[in-house]
Write a protein that holds these residues in place. Structure first.
Motif, short mmCIF file in Angstrom:
data_model
loop_
_atom_site.label_atom_id
_atom_site.label_comp_id
_atom_site.label_asym_id
_atom_site.label_seq_id
_atom_site.Cartn_x
_atom_site.Cartn_y
_atom_site.Cartn_z
N SER A 1 23.85 10.94 -0.25
CA SER A 1 22.19 10.72 0.28
C SER A 1 21.92 10.99 -1.03
CB SER A 1 22.10 11.13 0.74
OG SER A 1 21.61 11.46 1.70
N ILE A 2 20.80 10.53 -1.55
CA ILE A 2 20.43 11.16 -2.76
C ILE A 2 19.36 10.26 -2.66
CG2 ILE A 2 22.15 11.50 -4.25
CD1 ILE A 2 21.60 8.97 -5.67
N GLU A 3 17.49 10.77 -3.16
CA GLU A 3 16.36 10.43 -3.53
C GLU A 3 16.37 9.19 -4.32
OE1 GLU A 3 14.20 13.01 -6.29
OE2 GLU A 3 15.86 14.45 -5.37
N LYS A 4 15.30 8.00 -4.11
CA LYS A 4 15.30 7.14 -4.98
C LYS A 4 13.87 7.05 -5.53
CE LYS A 4 19.07 4.90 -2.15
NZ LYS A 4 19.09 3.53 -1.30
N SER A 5 13.90 6.39 -6.64
CA SER A 5 12.38 6.51 -7.06
C SER A 5 12.41 5.31 -8.11
CB SER A 5 11.67 7.35 -8.01
OG SER A 5 10.54 7.05 -7.98
N LEU A 6 11.36 4.30 -8.05
CA LEU A 6 10.62 3.41 -9.57
C LEU A 6 10.98 4.55 -10.87
CD1 LEU A 6 8.71 0.98 -8.39
CD2 LEU A 6 10.66 0.84 -8.01
N PRO A 7 11.48 3.87 -12.27
CA PRO A 7 11.59 4.95 -13.11
C PRO A 7 10.21 5.16 -12.98
CG PRO A 7 12.06 2.73 -13.91
CD PRO A 7 11.70 2.91 -11.91
N ILE A 8 8.89 4.69 -13.03
CA ILE A 8 8.23 5.44 -13.27
C ILE A 8 6.84 5.13 -11.83
CG2 ILE A 8 5.21 5.13 -14.16
CD1 ILE A 8 7.11 4.60 -16.88
N ALA A 9 6.36 6.12 -11.30
CA ALA A 9 4.86 5.86 -10.36
C ALA A 9 4.10 4.78 -9.98
CB ALA A 9 5.67 7.54 -9.91
N ILE A 10 4.28 3.80 -10.04
CA ILE A 10 2.62 3.11 -10.69
C ILE A 10 3.22 1.84 -9.85
CG2 ILE A 10 2.20 1.23 -12.03
CD1 ILE A 10 2.97 2.87 -14.64
N VAL A 11 1.65 1.89 -8.64
CA VAL A 11 1.64 0.95 -7.97
C VAL A 11 0.42 -0.25 -8.70
CG1 VAL A 11 0.60 0.44 -5.48
CG2 VAL A 11 2.09 2.56 -6.11
N PRO A 12 0.05 -1.23 -8.58
CA PRO A 12 -0.55 -2.25 -8.78
C PRO A 12 -1.91 -2.22 -8.23
CG PRO A 12 1.86 -3.29 -8.71
CD PRO A 12 1.65 -1.55 -7.63
N MET A 13 -3.31 -2.02 -8.14
CA MET A 13 -4.33 -2.25 -7.51
C MET A 13 -4.01 -3.15 -6.61
SD MET A 13 -7.99 -2.49 -8.68
CE MET A 13 -7.30 -1.43 -10.42
N GLY A 14 -4.23 -3.05 -5.18
CA GLY A 14 -4.81 -4.10 -4.04
C GLY A 14 -3.59 -3.54 -3.40
N SER A 15 -3.01 -2.80 -3.82
CA SER A 15 -0.90 -2.95 -2.63
C SER A 15 -1.25 -2.67 -1.59
CB SER A 15 -0.20 -2.56 -3.47
OG SER A 15 0.43 -2.95 -4.68
N ARG A 16 -0.60 -3.24 -0.20
CA ARG A 16 -0.11 -2.82 0.69
C ARG A 16 0.38 -1.63 1.17
NH1 ARG A 16 1.07 -7.09 3.70
NH2 ARG A 16 0.80 -6.59 5.46
N MET A 17 0.11 -0.41 1.20
CA MET A 17 1.17 0.75 1.15
C MET A 17 1.76 1.29 2.96
SD MET A 17 1.48 0.88 -2.06
CE MET A 17 2.51 3.63 -1.93
N GLN A 18 2.43 1.47 2.65
CA GLN A 18 3.10 2.61 3.96
C GLN A 18 4.24 3.52 3.84
OE1 GLN A 18 4.94 -0.37 6.15
NE2 GLN A 18 7.15 -0.40 5.75
N TYR A 19 3.71 4.98 4.63
CA TYR A 19 5.38 5.67 4.32
C TYR A 19 6.12 5.01 5.08
CZ TYR A 19 2.92 8.81 1.38
OH TYR A 19 2.31 9.31 0.60
N ARG A 20 7.41 5.00 5.43
CA ARG A 20 8.21 5.07 6.69
C ARG A 20 9.16 6.65 6.58
NH1 ARG A 20 10.80 0.65 8.49
NH2 ARG A 20 10.81 -0.01 6.54
N VAL A 21 9.21 7.48 7.54
CA VAL A 21 9.46 8.53 7.95
C VAL A 21 10.42 8.64 8.60
CG1 VAL A 21 8.88 10.71 8.88
CG2 VAL A 21 7.31 9.43 7.35
N GLU A 22 11.85 9.06 8.61
CA GLU A 22 13.18 8.70 9.63
C GLU A 22 13.15 10.66 9.66
OE1 GLU A 22 16.65 7.36 7.66
OE2 GLU A 22 15.21 5.86 6.77
N ASN A 23 13.39 10.74 11.01
CA ASN A 23 13.55 12.02 11.13
C ASN A 23 15.03 11.69 11.33
OD1 ASN A 23 13.90 14.40 13.38
ND2 ASN A 23 12.48 13.78 14.69
#
Length: 702
Positions: free
Chosen positions: A526-548
């Motif tokens: 169970s480890i964290e994940k990430s893109l190499p650089i946290a870059i988001v293209p302009m106009g992206s549709r975003m969301q958070y997914r939160v697990e309890n």
């Protein structure tokens, strides 16, 4: 250099370290005996230089060495006798290269772990034999010497160091270089670790000979080399903290390694470190000097999977008072870590903090209930965080201001109840007030790394007091952000939660980064994940997914900054169903995640989409979850007057300071620890790691 010569020259170093030459030779015999052992050895060479002749001194390089040494011993199982440190005048080019040869090259064997660290100045020097004549170089303590007809520099070429690392007989090599090479003409804010290049200077002949010799060898291994900056023109900077100075990169990296288990790619670790650096006022972007873009940190595997906030490094004679090393706490939290904060040992005993100075603290064991004596090196984990309620925003006044300008600035800032001023460089600060370099007749507010805060400048020729008065709304936002950053506890929270930032696509969502409470998961899978650089293209549709993943419902609040300076929040609007008027104010409702369930926010429908506009280049967001409702926070949010055009899922936060204070009060209320805390409840927030989790997300928009 022959071994006999090295031992003679290193005598002064050993004297400083309190080690006699006979003891050094004994250590050499122990090294030799250890080579025959089946378990891999762990060797380290740590270099730190603050004092340089005839050039400005640095402040944090010796602390960097201490940070690395304590980390390697207590978190990664290094033996103190296997760590050689060279500091100040002992860290000459000759001694560094001799120590590399004798301590690392001649002792390491296949499978051993090797760590090399350098903190000090870097620069550029001319190398006529190279296609690019100006080369990066590390500046040792005795970096130059004058001959009769030319200037000779005793630098260590970066190329030489990389070849030395590749020459080691093991592939488990990690190097950390907290330095930079391009010196800016004008620097605001934090000290930088770069000297102006010397175009007319020449390298010492011995260095050129060593480079030539290394180039003739077959060097197949590829070490992991972590650098403070990825852009050649960026500067590695030092920070002034509560009671100590340190390299920002070294401090952020070692703090991450204390709390987290690096069983992931280096890019993920560097993403976390860059996130920490941004909160320290720096735009440094750490980098990996390697063609292998998905390397893991195999050379740095901690002895314990579960991380810690520090370790016991001394025990007083009474057996109940212990000295702690607390480099695992987030830097912004350590500054305000208060008396009566509590930490636990692996055996369950609780330590009560009695005092703190810099990175060290004294604590008392609440009760001793064990069959074996307390040991130096035992790890400690945060249990209760005590923070003062009277936290101010500290503004440093640049030394480039004239005396009358400083007097006027002090007077103007004094009009704000939660703002204090200091002279830059004397004490820790949050932001810098200074003249604009391009237009000295204008004043503005800067990050500690020298970045101008947008919309914080006065007009040309405007008086200091008027510029400061304009800052009132901005100062309130910046103080609010400082307060909610103090909730960060991804490493220490005991609530099993996971949060993922995603870009919504036509197919599966694309993960930008993931945070989770690592202390609640017992396996390396169970480890964290990430893109190499946290870059988001302009106009992206975003969301958070939160697990309890807990057995209790948890409540959620999201706060943040656009472009690091404009406050935003996530709103869950609820419009009264029987309303017939267009100006009826929608009400906010609690966002709750039942046990074992997952929530996406905003909900994925066209009415509540979160679309990244082109208005902000940088986002910093704090996702905070609690076992109790955010009653006071929602009450504060409901007092603001929002127009109907602002009622989106993630919208401006109008009363950010009131909301931040209410947030801390809600987390305090969620912690059932008011009794038995020695009267700290009246003037402090008391936060129990079993009752809240707070994740930090930062990303750039392109």
């Amino acid at each position: 250099m022959k071994r006999r010569t090295f031992l003679q020259r290193i005598g002064s170093i050993l004297a400083v370290l309190g080690v006699t030459e006979a003891e050094w030779l004994t250590l050499g015999n122990r090294y030799y005996q250890a080579l025959a052992q089946p378990n891999p050895r762990k060797l380290a060479l740590l270099i730190g230089i603050n004092q340089y002749p005839k050039i400005p001194t640095l402040s944090g390089c010796l602390t960097d060495v201490e940070l690395q040494r304590e980390l390697l011993i207590h978190r990664f199982g290094f033996q103190g006798s296997d760590i050689l440190t060279l500091t100040e005048e002992q860290a000459s080019r000759e001694f560094i290269e001799a120590a590399f040869s004798d301590h690392l090259s001649k002792q390491a064997k296949p499978g051993d772990v090797v760590v090399f660290h350098f903190s000090g100045y870097g620069s550029r020097v001319k190398l006529e034999t190279s296609p690019d004549p100006m080369q990066n170089a590390l500046v040792p303590a005795k970096g130059s010497k004058e001959s009769q007809d030319e200037k000779i520099v005793n630098y260590i070429l970066e190329e030489t160091l990389l070849l030395l690392l590749r020459s080691l007989p093991t592939d488990r090599v990690t190097a950390i270089l907290d330095t930079s090479y391009y010196a800016a003409n004008t620097v605001l804010g934090l000290k930088t670790r770069a000297l102006q290049e010397l175009v007319e200077a020449k390298l010492a002949v011995d260095e050129l000979d060593l480079l030539k010799q290394l180039k003739t060898q077959n060097l197949p291994s590829t070490p992991v080399v972590l650098t403070a900056t990825s852009n050649p023109k960026q500067s590695a900077r030092e920070g002034l903290f509560s009671g100590f100075s340190a390299g920002l990169f070294t401090y952020a990296l070692t703090q991450y390694l204390w709390e987290f288990t690096p069983v992931t790619t280096i890019q993920v670790a560097l993403s976390q470190v860059e996130n920490s650096l941004s909160k320290l006022g720096s735009k440094e972007q750490p980098a990996l000097l390697s063609d292998q873009k998905n390397q893991d940190i195999t050379s740095l595997t901690p002895d314990n999977i579960i991380g810690a906030e520090g370790a016991v490094n001394a025990i007083e004679d009474d057996g109940k008072t212990v000295h702690l090393w607390l480099a695992g706490l987030p830097p912004q939290v350590l500054v305000y870590y208060g008396v009566n904060s509590r930490l636990t040992l692996a055996t369950g005993e609780e330590l009560i903090l009695r005092s703190r100075t810099g990175l060290t603290a004294k604590a008392q064991i609440s009760k001793i209930d064990r069959t074996t004596p307390l040991q130096v090196g035992e790890l400690v984990q945060e249990a209760v965080r005590v923070l003062p309620r009277n936290i101010n925003l500290t503004i440093a006044l640049d030394t480039g201001l004239e005396r009358i300008e400083r007097v006027d600035a002090i007077s103007a800032f004094a009009a704000f109840s939660r703002v204090s001023t200091i002279v830059a460089g004397e004490k820790p600060a949050d932001y810098l007030f200074a003249k604009l370099q391009q237009t000295p007749s204008r004043y503005g507010l800067f990050s500690l790394g020298g970045e101008l805060i947008p919309n914080s400048t006065g007009e040309v020729g405007e008086a200091v007091k008027l510029t400061v008065q304009r800052l009132a709304p901005k100062l309130s936002i910046l103080l609010a952000a400082k307060l909610w950053r103090l909730t960060e506890n991804q490493g220490s929270s005991r609530l099993p939660l996971k949060a993922t930032l995603e870009i919504i696509t036509d197919r599966l969502p694309s993960v930008v980064m993931q945070r989770e409470t690592v202390r609640t998961f017992k396996t390396e899978t169970s480890i964290e994940k990430s893109l190499p650089i946290a870059i988001v293209p302009m106009g992206s549709r975003m969301q958070y997914r939160v697990e309890n993943q807990s057995d209790r419902p948890v409540y959620l609040i999201l706060l943040g900054l656009n472009n690091n300076h404009t406050a935003i929040a996530f709103y869950s609007w609820e419009t009264p169903q029987e309303s017939n008027t267009a100006d009826t104010k929608p009400l906010l409702k609690q966002v709750v995640i039942p046990p074992g369930e997952t929530l996406t926010l905003p909900q994925t429908n066209t009415a509540s989409e979160w679309v990244i506009s082109g208005l902000a280049l940088f986002y910093e967001q704090q996702l905070i979850l609690s076992t109790a409702p955010f009653s006071e926070t929602l009450a504060a949010l409901n007092t603001a007057k929002y127009s109907t055009t602002e009622q989106g899922p993630i919208s401006p936060l109008l009363n950010s300071l009131d909301v931040a204070q209410s947030l801390l009060q809600d987390l305090h209320n969620a912690s059932a620890l008011k009794t038995g805390m020695n009267g700290t409840a009246a003037d402090s927030y008391i936060l129990d790691v079993n009752n809240w989790a707070s994740f930090s997300f930062s990303f750039q928009v392109v």
